[in-house]
Every structure is written in structure tokens, then in C-alpha cells.
Design an enzyme around this catalytic site. Sequence first.
Site, PDB file in Angstrom:
ATOM      1  CD  GLU A 234      39.257  40.974  31.437  1.00  0.00           C
ATOM      2  OE1 GLU A 234      38.867  42.091  30.998  1.00  0.00           O
ATOM      3  OE2 GLU A 234      39.481  39.999  30.717  1.00  0.00           O
ATOM      4  CB  CYS A 268      39.570  43.498  27.673  1.00  0.00           C
ATOM      5  SG  CYS A 268      37.870  42.904  27.544  1.00  0.00           S
TER       6      CYS A 268
END
Length: 464
Positions: A234, A268
Site C-alpha cells: 500500500e 495516503c
Amino acid sequence: MPIATVNPTTGETLTTFDALSPEDLDRSIALAADAFDTYRTSAFPERARLLRQAADLLDADAPDIARLMTTEMGKPIAAARAEAAKCARTMRWYAEHAERLLSDEHPADADVKDSGAVRALVRYRPLGVVLAVMPWNFPLWQVVRFAAPALMAGNVGLLKHASNVPQTALYLEDLFRRAGFAEGCFQTLLIGSGAVEGVLRDPRVAAATLTGSEPAGRAVASVAGDEVKKTVLELGGSDPYVVLPSADVERAARTAVTARVQNNGQSCIAAKRFIVHTAVFDAFTDAFVAGMRALRVGDPLDEDTDVGPLSTEQGRSDLEALVDDAVECGATVLCGGQRPDGLGERGWFYAPTVLAEITPEMRVHREETFGPVATLYRVADLDEAISVANDTPFGLSSNLWTREDDEIERFVRDSGAGGVFVNGMTASHPALPFGGAKRSGYGRELSDHGIKEFCNVTTVWIGA
């Protein structure tokens, strides 16, 4: 980078740690491998009992661990408490659901009869020792969303946390130990990034998961690929936030402020690129800029603070470089764009910022802004909105504001992201898969998809 707690509010180094010696690191890996040999045979109810105990301990520890996270990486104290609570909820969710999620699957007899099987099934078995390379921005949550499903699946974990949150990393090891997990089931490795390759190449380590930067993801994926080991990545995100004419513009603008500056803008999945239809552009911009200006920047231990410092001095310098480049290329600063008066020299603060008139040659158009900086785009219609939304190397999540069902279906169909959130901001939940596409990485965390990532999906065929 030294392994140390450096308070980003003051720039003061509070404590430092020595990295593990090669001999100690080898002992840790051996301990993990030995622990897996036993732990993998444990029953789901026993794993669930241990994980619930960890959740109870975390709830009790929440005030102290929240303060520690704030001191190490600067998140507002209220957000730190919320992070701890979310981790405990996720532990309990997996304790409750893991056995069902990993139960044997039985194909219909009619579907497998021509294979000659009397019985056939699919069983999910743990892979082994999993290395987790984790970032500093959500120092509890990023780890727990890996650890809870991995431990419930029967795996054991080795944590290489970011070097600026060592005390939070050590707390996590202690938490699982106090909860009753056997020695070696979850260990923190105080090592530098240069030692990661050796750990991943060790034959006793079965797989790896990484949350972090694109360069870090490439490095881990390259080594894992060479070793033919499973990885989940990720990485970064530059999430679009699209507002169309039918939207509740006031609520969209209010939510946009939270979506951009959550965790001091260091997330993020924070919305970063605000793509607004020309019919509502002025109204949205006025409300959004006013909301960003009204945010209180200051000591993250103060309950009234909305935005604390950036986690590292380098992080602030990188953010400043992106803003300066945009301004030099013609961007308009609608608010912020500098270090706040009275704070910028003492700690690593940066004012909430909104940039408009963004063009493709600006770095900020292509790169992730990891801090409280938003970019505004004016578009003529949904086609242009989707084009701008997808004009990024990243594909983590996306936001859409509209009341029109056909626009929702079109955006879901054409978005290049791993998540689409309509009339709300992106968030993670244990029941929903989390992950991205393109350079935002691959694989999924959370939900049934996440717990199965580090399982050996085993076909069991039984003949007469």
C-alpha cells in the site's frame, strides 16, 4: 536515519535506540519461526481470546499510547485517541469474524464430480513468518490492520516500523505479549532500512507487507520477487475529490477540509486534488478556503488544535518544494503557502494551504502532497472531471459528490482507484477491503480479502 524519538513540535530528540545486532536479529527470526510451528496449530477460539485481550489492554492504555504517538509524530491528541480506539475495534472484529472468513469452502458436488473426487474443498492455511514494514503516519493503525488478520489466520509477525516511532513500535510488541500471545508471535525489530533485504531473503520469512512510499515499495517488491515471496503493498495516493452541480456544496466543502488535513495532511487516503464543476466552483472554493483558514495550527497535545506539525523536518522541506515549484509555474495561493508565524522555526509546522490554477507541468500535479496542501481544479463536466481524476500515477481512493445515480455509476465504472466514496470522505473499515491500483500498490488489507492475502489457499481433493 537514526532510530529515535524526535518531537516534531519542538525538534527535540527525546530518546535514541541502538539497532539490533546481526546476532540478535537472527535470534528474533529464529524465535518467530519456532513460534509459528506451534501457533499455526492453535484453534480460532484461542486466537480470538488472545486478540480480545489485546483490544482490552489497548483500550486501557489509550490515554498513554495516544500521548506517545502525538509526541513521536505530531498527530493531534484527539486523533491519536481515535486511532487507538479504532485499532481495538478492529481487533475485536477479526476476533469475531476470522473463523467464518477462513472456513473451508465446499464446491458443489456436481461441479467436481467429473474430477473423480468423492469430496473436495478449499482450506486456508497460514503462510508463516510475515515481515511488516510500516510507516509513521498511523503508527498503531497501520500495524494493527496487518497484525489482527495475520495473527487470526495463524501467521506470526515481525515488525520493522519507521525509525521515528520506535517507542510506539516497542509498545505494540509489549501489547501482544501482555495479551498472552506466545513469545515470538509478534516482535518489533529495531533495525534500519538497510537491514530489511536480509530479513526478507531469510528462508524462515515467508512473505512481506509494506505500507509506505513508492521507492520503498519498489525495493521490497524487487527483493521479494527475486525470492518468489508474496507481498502486499500500500503505497502513495493523490486522491481526487470531485464535486458536481447536484452536490450539497456546503457539506462537500466542510468535509473537504477534514478530508485534506486529517492527520496533519499526512495520509495516503487524504483527498488531495479537488476537482470542481464550474457551476459550483466559486461557491465551493469560498467555503473551502474559509474552512482551511479557520483551522487552528499549534501544539498537537492541545485539545483545541486542528493541525499539528509535519512529522519530520525533511517532510516539511519536501512539501515546501512542491508549493514553491507550483507558485513559480503560475499557481495561485488562496491561503497558506508558508510556515505559520511563531511556529515555523520552533517545530515542523506548515500552514493549511490551497493552490489554484494548477497546470500539468507543475510537480504538484503529478506528485503526492504529504501535508496540509490542497490543489483546486475547475472542470466543465463529468467527462473532464474523470479525466483529471485519473490523470495521476496513483490509484488509491477517490471521492465523488453528486445526487445523480447515473453520475455515480459512471464514476464507479471509470475511476482508476481502488475505492470510490460517494458523498463522504474516504475511510477504512475492517469489513471493507482497502488497497489501490497503479502505483498505489497491489493486494488488499482488511475484510475477508485482507485476511486471505497471507494464507496458503489449499485445494483438498479426496478420492474413493
